[in-house]
Design a protein around this motif. Structure first.
Motif, PDB file in Angstrom:
ATOM      1  N   ILE A 116       0.825  -1.204   0.000  1.00  0.00           N
ATOM      2  CA  ILE A 116       0.000   0.000   0.000  1.00  0.00           C
ATOM      3  C   ILE A 116       0.860   1.255   0.000  1.00  0.00           C
ATOM      4  CG2 ILE A 116      -1.879  -1.129   1.227  1.00  0.00           C
ATOM      5  CD1 ILE A 116      -0.937   0.474   3.706  1.00  0.00           C
ATOM      6  N   GLN A 117       0.223   2.343  -0.390  1.00  0.00           N
ATOM      7  CA  GLN A 117       0.731   3.697  -0.228  1.00  0.00           C
ATOM      8  C   GLN A 117      -0.315   4.496   0.529  1.00  0.00           C
ATOM      9  OE1 GLN A 117       1.253   5.168  -4.197  1.00  0.00           O
ATOM     10  NE2 GLN A 117      -0.948   5.237  -4.632  1.00  0.00           N
ATOM     11  N   LEU A 118       0.102   5.444   1.309  1.00  0.00           N
ATOM     12  CA  LEU A 118      -0.818   6.142   2.203  1.00  0.00           C
ATOM     13  C   LEU A 118      -1.461   7.374   1.586  1.00  0.00           C
ATOM     14  CD1 LEU A 118       1.137   5.886   5.581  1.00  0.00           C
ATOM     15  CD2 LEU A 118      -0.693   4.423   4.719  1.00  0.00           C
ATOM     16  N   ASN A 119      -1.008   7.815   0.448  1.00  0.00           N
ATOM     17  CA  ASN A 119      -1.573   9.016  -0.158  1.00  0.00           C
ATOM     18  C   ASN A 119      -2.579   8.648  -1.246  1.00  0.00           C
ATOM     19  OD1 ASN A 119       0.827   8.122  -1.637  1.00  0.00           O
ATOM     20  ND2 ASN A 119       0.341   9.822  -3.020  1.00  0.00           N
ATOM     21  N   GLN A 120      -3.572   9.515  -1.404  1.00  0.00           N
ATOM     22  CA  GLN A 120      -4.623   9.359  -2.405  1.00  0.00           C
ATOM     23  C   GLN A 120      -5.258  10.731  -2.627  1.00  0.00           C
ATOM     24  OE1 GLN A 120      -8.856   6.925  -3.002  1.00  0.00           O
ATOM     25  NE2 GLN A 120      -7.478   6.289  -1.368  1.00  0.00           N
ATOM     26  N   TYR A 121      -6.020  10.856  -3.697  1.00  0.00           N
ATOM     27  CA  TYR A 121      -6.675  12.131  -3.984  1.00  0.00           C
ATOM     28  C   TYR A 121      -7.694  12.442  -2.899  1.00  0.00           C
ATOM     29  CZ  TYR A 121      -9.294  15.768  -6.394  1.00  0.00           C
ATOM     30  OH  TYR A 121      -9.923  16.948  -6.711  1.00  0.00           O
ATOM     31  N   CYS A 122      -7.620  13.654  -2.358  1.00  0.00           N
ATOM     32  CA  CYS A 122      -8.498  14.090  -1.273  1.00  0.00           C
ATOM     33  C   CYS A 122      -9.630  14.930  -1.845  1.00  0.00           C
ATOM     34  CB  CYS A 122      -7.697  14.889  -0.235  1.00  0.00           C
ATOM     35  SG  CYS A 122      -8.698  15.591   1.089  1.00  0.00           S
ATOM     36  N   LEU A 123     -10.871  14.548  -1.542  1.00  0.00           N
ATOM     37  CA  LEU A 123     -12.030  15.295  -2.025  1.00  0.00           C
ATOM     38  C   LEU A 123     -12.205  16.616  -1.298  1.00  0.00           C
ATOM     39  CD1 LEU A 123     -14.596  12.352  -2.312  1.00  0.00           C
ATOM     40  CD2 LEU A 123     -13.156  13.309  -4.105  1.00  0.00           C
ATOM     41  N   THR A 124     -11.685  16.725  -0.093  1.00  0.00           N
ATOM     42  CA  THR A 124     -11.835  17.965   0.679  1.00  0.00           C
ATOM     43  C   THR A 124     -10.886  19.044   0.186  1.00  0.00           C
ATOM     44  OG1 THR A 124     -12.422  16.640   2.615  1.00  0.00           O
ATOM     45  CG2 THR A 124     -11.849  18.946   2.993  1.00  0.00           C
ATOM     46  N   HIS A 125      -9.612  18.695   0.052  1.00  0.00           N
ATOM     47  CA  HIS A 125      -8.582  19.684  -0.298  1.00  0.00           C
ATOM     48  C   HIS A 125      -8.228  19.672  -1.778  1.00  0.00           C
ATOM     49  CE1 HIS A 125      -7.812  18.538   4.023  1.00  0.00           C
ATOM     50  NE2 HIS A 125      -8.002  19.832   4.123  1.00  0.00           N
ATOM     51  N   LYS A 126      -8.866  18.785  -2.565  1.00  0.00           N
ATOM     52  CA  LYS A 126      -8.623  18.702  -4.008  1.00  0.00           C
ATOM     53  C   LYS A 126      -7.137  18.558  -4.311  1.00  0.00           C
ATOM     54  CE  LYS A 126     -13.020  19.629  -4.522  1.00  0.00           C
ATOM     55  NZ  LYS A 126     -13.972  18.559  -4.880  1.00  0.00           N
ATOM     56  N   SER A 127      -6.510  17.608  -3.650  1.00  0.00           N
ATOM     57  CA  SER A 127      -5.065  17.453  -3.779  1.00  0.00           C
ATOM     58  C   SER A 127      -4.697  15.981  -3.678  1.00  0.00           C
ATOM     59  CB  SER A 127      -4.338  18.249  -2.686  1.00  0.00           C
ATOM     60  OG  SER A 127      -2.953  17.980  -2.687  1.00  0.00           O
ATOM     61  N   HIS A 128      -3.600  15.613  -4.396  1.00  0.00           N
ATOM     62  CA  HIS A 128      -3.050  14.262  -4.305  1.00  0.00           C
ATOM     63  C   HIS A 128      -2.003  14.140  -3.206  1.00  0.00           C
ATOM     64  CE1 HIS A 128      -4.890  12.501  -7.945  1.00  0.00           C
ATOM     65  NE2 HIS A 128      -4.821  13.725  -8.444  1.00  0.00           N
ATOM     66  N   ARG A 129      -1.693  15.221  -2.532  1.00  0.00           N
ATOM     67  CA  ARG A 129      -0.637  15.201  -1.521  1.00  0.00           C
ATOM     68  C   ARG A 129      -1.149  14.773  -0.151  1.00  0.00           C
ATOM     69  NH1 ARG A 129       2.400  20.880  -1.982  1.00  0.00           N
ATOM     70  NH2 ARG A 129       3.762  19.783  -0.490  1.00  0.00           N
ATOM     71  N   CYS A 130      -2.451  14.738   0.045  1.00  0.00           N
ATOM     72  CA  CYS A 130      -3.002  14.323   1.333  1.00  0.00           C
ATOM     73  C   CYS A 130      -2.805  12.817   1.515  1.00  0.00           C
ATOM     74  CB  CYS A 130      -4.486  14.668   1.424  1.00  0.00           C
ATOM     75  SG  CYS A 130      -4.825  16.444   1.384  1.00  0.00           S
ATOM     76  N   LYS A 131      -2.617  12.381   2.739  1.00  0.00           N
ATOM     77  CA  LYS A 131      -2.397  10.978   3.032  1.00  0.00           C
ATOM     78  C   LYS A 131      -2.978  10.631   4.395  1.00  0.00           C
ATOM     79  CE  LYS A 131       2.189  11.437   5.133  1.00  0.00           C
ATOM     80  NZ  LYS A 131       3.592  10.975   5.084  1.00  0.00           N
ATOM     81  N   GLN A 132      -3.064   9.347   4.668  1.00  0.00           N
ATOM     82  CA  GLN A 132      -3.518   8.880   5.971  1.00  0.00           C
ATOM     83  C   GLN A 132      -2.454   9.199   7.023  1.00  0.00           C
ATOM     84  OE1 GLN A 132      -5.477   4.959   6.202  1.00  0.00           O
ATOM     85  NE2 GLN A 132      -5.033   4.725   4.030  1.00  0.00           N
ATOM     86  N   ARG A 133      -2.895   9.840   8.081  1.00  0.00           N
ATOM     87  CA  ARG A 133      -1.987  10.168   9.182  1.00  0.00           C
ATOM     88  C   ARG A 133      -2.324   9.320  10.399  1.00  0.00           C
ATOM     89  NH1 ARG A 133      -2.702  16.411  10.027  1.00  0.00           N
ATOM     90  NH2 ARG A 133      -4.834  15.907   9.351  1.00  0.00           N
TER      91      ARG A 133
END
Length: 660
Positions: free
Chosen positions: A289-306
């Motif tokens: 797995i990778q922890l980052n995915q496209y975020c619907l809130t911030h409209k960004s691919h840089r968001c990830k699970q923290r």
């Protein structure tokens, strides 16, 4: 038979002639079929039949003459249903609370029957008349109405504040609300996956709001880091929370697989028989797995699970549910659960709570992948246990990190018993929005009953759109909005199970989904329309109340926004809300699991001496870093001044060095 039973239970001798007359009438009714069948039976079969009838008579007499609520641990015998054509269901298993359950989705019958027996008992004191902590071990409350059931958070906090056995610190001090608030503040952060309509965040908001009122000061809500949900309608509800809390919202749990193993994932999805065997090495080596995915809130691919302190997930139950294909780990949907497990292995939150049906393979999945990191325990709990007149038996799994937490004070099964409440009201109280004063106070804009009727009539298969069928269904507006299949099922339910609520998309005799005398059946995602012969359809707001959501007008916290349904949203439909309710987690049960983590689990803490030494070392390092930065600034300034004081070349004009 009555004389023999009198010897077994001498308390019946003092019940009077009225109870004896009722008992004799029961015996006469039960002996009628015995006389007609014994003529063609062998002596051994006749003796066995007579013994079985005697046991049934004892059960009937006890249910009509008992005036004392027996402890929950003794309610293990099967009680006959009120329908004469249905035989009592045999007991198949016992859960860890002592309640007996059967395999035909008739769950919690003994618990509800115990509440009915308590209703027959005359109150002997003022506390019994008010329904407070009478007749139950450990001070469990008897819930006499839906309004009392909605006060579950206040009741649970009262149990905590009273300091029951097992809820104490290591040095013997009782836990109070202040200790609970301290533990909640130390938790600080939370996250969810398979979020649904965010029952977990609603539970936390309710808990903090109740604590604030009791303590007279504001209690901060833990920060919500991220949510994961694939349903489009659910995402619309979650976006209300995400924008307010600033949390990330990811659209797909399986979107966290690494791109380099996409071929393996596609192959496993087409042939899922060996999904666990193929993906297990990659998950164990943390290469899946990778922890980052496209975020619907911030409209960004840089968001990830923290990494949060607490994580809650209602994993997909369709592979293991009796309503599905029952393929278990050979179902292709197991890929989503494996992805969630891989994320937990990578992030390693302190406290993890999972919910699924009772057939979920705890040891085969959680034990194999996470057993070396977490202590794992599971407990079967039903909504009936917590004072709710509807069945929802689910397996609660609690994972405690082996390094970040010490040993627990109380196990989950014993902890949940302290919050059990008996049901002493009818499931018909869930149909509350049919009152005229409540029709405009639902989660749907305008008159919710009218909105439900308009939606049902707008379906192409509705009888309302077929002129040749309108006369047959002209007795009721709601009946006229049904489809032909639903109308036929409604007639079967009324004829076979009068007075019960039935799920009209299921046949009454083949796959019946109906209520029982004392509780409503389990609500599923594909619940469709639920009708009763005397009450029309179960609406969206009423279904939400069945899961404990704070949307009832009589709820004490209706003035504050505790969930997304407290906010009117354009585009919210009745059918979509019913689908969402079937996948949602039961809020009182999640609240008890949360309290278990706050009160029974203690994180590892450094001693005072070690804490002081660590603080001194941090302060020393910080002072050395500041002095080093000052020295660098001074040395850098001297070099600049030396460079400035150097004589310029002869071919350049002289400049003012001070201004430079």
């Amino acid at each position: 038979v009555y004389e023999k039973y009198e010897d077994v239970n001498p308390a019946l001798k003092a019940t009077g002639t009225q109870s004896q007359t009722a008992s004799v009438s029961v015996l006469e009714q039960l002996r009628m079929p015995v006389k007609s069948t014994q003529e063609s039976q062998t002596p051994a079969a006749a003796a066995a039949s007579e013994h079985m009838q005697m046991q049934q008579c004892q059960t009937q007499v006890e249910s009509q003459t008992s005036t004392v609520l027996e402890p929950l641990q003794t309610q293990t015998q099967s009680l006959p249903d009120r329908q004469p054509e249905q035989a009592p269901t045999p007991i198949t298993q016992l859960d860890d609370t002592g309640c007996s359950f059967s395999t035909d989705n008739d769950l919690g019958r003994q618990f509800a029957a115990a509440a009915a027996a308590s209703a027959m008992a005359a109150p002997t004191s003022a506390s019994a008349a008010s329904g407070s902590c009478s007749g139950r071990r450990g001070g469990r409350k008897i819930v006499n109405s839906l309004q009392e059931a909605l006060q579950y958070a206040d009741d649970f906090l009262s149990v905590v504040d009273e300091g029951y056995e097992g809820i104490c610190t290591s040095d013997g001090r009782d836990f109070g609300l202040e200790e609970l608030v301290n533990a909640l503040e130390q938790q600080g952060t939370m996250s969810t996956s398979f979020s649904g309509i965010e029952s977990v965040h609603a539970e936390v908001k309710i808990l903090c709001e109740k604590l604030s009122r009791k303590l007279g000061r504001e209690v901060a809500v833990p920060e919500l880091l991220f949510m994961i949900e694939w349903g489009a309608e659910n995402q619309e509800e979650l976006m209300i929370i995400a924008k307010k809390e600033g949390a990330c919202l990811f659209s797909d749990q399986s979107g966290f697989w690494r791109p380099e193993i996409k071929a393996e994932i596609d192959a496993v999805y087409r042939q899922p028989d060996f999904a666990v065997e193929i993906l297990a090495p990659l998950i164990a080596e943390k290469k899946a797995i990778q922890l980052n995915q496209y975020c619907l809130t911030h409209k960004s691919h840089r968001c990830k699970q923290r990494c949060a302190k607490r994580h809650v997930a209602g994993t997909d139950c369709r592979p293991f549910s009796g309503q599905g294909a029952q393929l278990a780990m050979r179902d292709r949907l197991i890929i989503h659960t494996l992805n969630c497990i891989a994320c937990r292995l990578e992030i390693q939150e302190d406290d993890v709570t999972l919910e699924n049906v009772g057939n979920f393979p705890v040891q085969e999945l959680l034990g194999c992948f996470l057993g070396h990191i977490y202590h794992i325990e599971a407990s079967l709990q039903d909504a009936l246990h917590f004072g709710w007149a509807n069945a929802r038996l689910r397996l609660i799994m609690r994972l405690r990190h082996k390094v970040k937490y010490m040993a627990q004070i109380s196990p989950l099964s014993a902890f949940c018993k302290r919050f059990h409440r008996a049901v002493n009201y009818s499931w018909r109280e869930f149909f509350w929005i049919h009152k005229k004063s409540y029709r405009l106070q639902g989660v749907i804009s305008g008159d919710e009953l009218q909105a439900e009727l308009s939606w049902a009539r707008g379906r192409p298969e509705s009888l309302h759109n077929k002129k040749d069928q309108q006369e047959r269904s002209s007795g009721s507006n709601f009946l006229g909005a049904l489809t032909q299949h639903e109308f036929n099922n409604w007639g079967s339910y009324v004829a076979a199970f009068p007075g019960m609520a039935g799920q009209l998309n299921q046949h009454a005799f083949k796959h019946s989904q109906k209520s029982h005398d004392l509780y409503l059946h389990t609500l599923i995602r594909n619940m469709g329309l639920i009708f009763c012969d005397s009450i029309p359809e179960l609406t969206a707001s009423e279904a939400l109340v069945c899961q404990g959501f704070p949307v009832h007008p009589e709820f004490s916290s209706r003035s504050s926004v505790l969930c997304s349904f407290n906010v009117k949203r354009v585009g919210r439909t009745c059918a979509a809300v019913r689908h969402q309710v079937g996948n949602a987690m039961f809020i009182p049960k999640i609240l008890v699991a949360h309290l278990h983590g706050l009160l029974s689990w203690k994180p590892h803490k450094l001693p005072d001496l070690m804490s002081n030494l660590a603080l001194a070392n941090r302060m020393k390092k910080k002072a050395e870093q500041q002095s080093r930065q000052q020295q660098q600034k001074q040395q850098g300034g001297k070099r600049r001044r030396l460079i400035v004081k150097q004589a310029p070349p002869h071919n350049l004009p002289r400049v003012n060095t001070k201004s430079q």
